[in-house]
Design an enzyme around this catalytic site. Structure first.
Site, mmCIF file in Angstrom:
data_model
loop_
_atom_site.group_PDB
_atom_site.id
_atom_site.type_symbol
_atom_site.label_atom_id
_atom_site.label_comp_id
_atom_site.label_asym_id
_atom_site.label_seq_id
_atom_site.Cartn_x
_atom_site.Cartn_y
_atom_site.Cartn_z
ATOM 1 N N GLN A 211 0.811 -1.224 0.000
ATOM 2 C CA GLN A 211 0.000 0.000 0.000
ATOM 3 C C GLN A 211 0.842 1.272 0.000
ATOM 4 O O GLN A 211 0.286 2.371 0.093
ATOM 5 C CB GLN A 211 -0.945 0.021 1.219
ATOM 6 N N LYS A 234 -1.145 -3.259 -8.042
ATOM 7 C CA LYS A 234 -1.558 -2.072 -7.279
ATOM 8 C C LYS A 234 -0.810 -0.820 -7.744
ATOM 9 O O LYS A 234 -1.167 0.290 -7.378
ATOM 10 C CB LYS A 234 -1.343 -2.292 -5.782
ATOM 11 N N CYS A 372 -9.032 -8.535 4.617
ATOM 12 C CA CYS A 372 -7.939 -9.472 4.936
ATOM 13 C C CYS A 372 -7.150 -8.996 6.150
ATOM 14 O O CYS A 372 -5.918 -9.120 6.201
ATOM 15 C CB CYS A 372 -6.988 -9.673 3.755
#
Ligand code: PMP
Length: 414
Positions: A211, A234, A372
């Site tokens: 992230q 991502k 998750c």
């Protein structure tokens, strides 16, 4: 510091949106507002074109052949490795290993680092806010090696309790494995400080950058981390490709995680010797087209500038947070001072799943569930949240549409 990380020219982020064909689609007859980039990012045309062009005009295997197609594919495969080296500012290209994603990278390190360095009674330190990908591989390793998994707690804002971290570190700590940015709360963890403390205790440190790589300038040498992993899908690239960065001095001491073609030097029945880095960790025919696509994605992100992306997403985060705070009954989960563009929230008397389903009917894609990160949900005493997450292609107009739709949906559901 990398050149690409400097905020340079003013970027027109409305124009950037135009590069993403999926963002021109409508959903249920409404223009799509895509707010689930923390799960996976949409792709710019440049990435789609690079993959198509490779399959249509240049496709061949890497490493194995002398013919032109293979030589070209091999060059491209290595060029992208150098691009990733620059993107992360690692010292050497051979420290960049291609994997299938963050999950595979962490599993490979757990297996290989564990085999080389973890003995019964040793400790692995993770945090309470980790994604299951950065929990379960360590549980498997600890079970396997007779090691002990310890957990750094977080407070109710979603910040790690650094005093507790300091107390947990001890000579038995072999590795600290921490998310750079929490996918469920948005917290940006103070990695430089965490790494310094880990090294001070004689431990190594792994950063789950799933992230952070898409949203922040990353400099693995400045952060001084031993491993840094992220997923291609991502960072605007294709699925099925990821990166495992490791310091060469460490990777050299670790055994291969998989056996097969390309990772060997010589094979005889009594004994096989292994290839040098990075090939020691790249067994089998790799994801060649995915690497090409990842290269195009990194070129795209770098041309926009990671510092520009960071600033743009910080603006969206502040703008959305301000408006969401005004909605009665809405509670933001994850209120750390340093956050990435992720807003998890719950609404009194309404199930997050219903919020997600109703927003979808209005063309707004948000994620709902435990993300998750079940232990994180447990900390806050909730089973799930709804989560809006931003990327470089989102705009204030997206936020406005989202907030208007959210207010409507809550009115209907309450
Ligand atoms: N760690 C974090 C923080 C994540 O957000 C994700 C993806 N949601 C992962 C690990 C796993 O990434 P992947 O599924 O691409 O392997």
């Amino acid at each position: 510091m990398q050149k690409q990380n400097k905020a340079s020219s003013i970027v027109d982020f409305n124009q950037i949106r135009e590069d993403f064909p999926m963002l021109k689609k409508s959903m249920h007859g409404k223009p799509l507002v895509y707010l689930d980039s923390a799960a996976t990012a949409q792709k710019p045309q440049a990435v789609i074109d690079a993959i198509t062009n490779f399959y249509q005009n240049q496709y061949g295997t890497v490493h194995r052949a002398v013919y032109e197609l293979s030589v070209h594919a091999t060059q491209e495969y290595q060029n992208v490795r150098k691009q990733i080296q620059t993107f992360l500012n690692s010292a050497k290209p051979e420290e960049i290993i291609y994997t299938r994603g963050t999950t595979e990278s962490i599993n490979m390190i757990a297996y290989s680092f564990g085999k080389a360095f973890v003995k019964p009674g040793d400790e692995i330190l993770i945090s309470e806010m980790e994604h299951h990908s950065n929990i379960v591989p360590w549980q498997i390793l600890c079970e396997d090696r007779g090691a002990v998994l310890k957990v750094i707690p977080m407070d109710d804002k979603g910040d790690l309790v650094m005093k507790e971290y300091a107390k947990l570190l001890n000579p038995k700590t072999k590795l600290v494995a921490i998310a750079h940015v929490s996918n469920s709360l948005g917290t940006i963890n103070p990695i430089k400080e965490i790494a310094k403390m880990a090294h001070g205790a004689g431990a190594k440190i792994l950063i789950d950058g799933a992230q952070s790589a898409p949203h922040l300038p990353i400099d693995v040498q400045d952060l001084d981390v031993d491993f840094f992993v992220f997923s291609g899908h991502k960072v605007l690239g294709p699925t099925g490709i990821g990166i495992l960065y490791g310091k060469a001095s460490l990777l050299d001491q670790m055994p291969p995680a998989q056996g097969g073609g390309d990772m060997i030097e010589t094979v005889t029945f009594p004994k096989t010797t292994y290839n040098v880095l990075p090939l020691k960790f790249e067994a089998g025919t790799p994801m060649i087209a995915e690497v090409v696509g990842l290269g195009a994605a990194i070129r795209y992100m770098t041309s926009v500038g990671m510092e520009n992306i960071r600033q743009h997403e910080q603006e969206l985060l502040a703008y959305a947070t301000e408006q969401m705070k005004e909605i009665p009954g809405l509670r933001i989960i994850g209120t750390a001072d340093h956050k990435g563009g992720i807003i998890s929230f719950v609404v009194e008397g309404v199930h997050p799943l219903d919020i997600g389903t109703m927003l979808d009917l209005k063309g707004i894609a948000v994620r709902t569930g435990h993300h998750c990160a079940q232990p994180t949900m447990r900390h806050f005493g909730i089973p799930a949240t709804a989560r809006a997450s931003f990327a470089l292609y989102n705009t204030k107009d997206d936020v406005d549409r989202f907030v208007v739709a959210l207010r409507d949906v809550i009115k209907m559901l309450q």
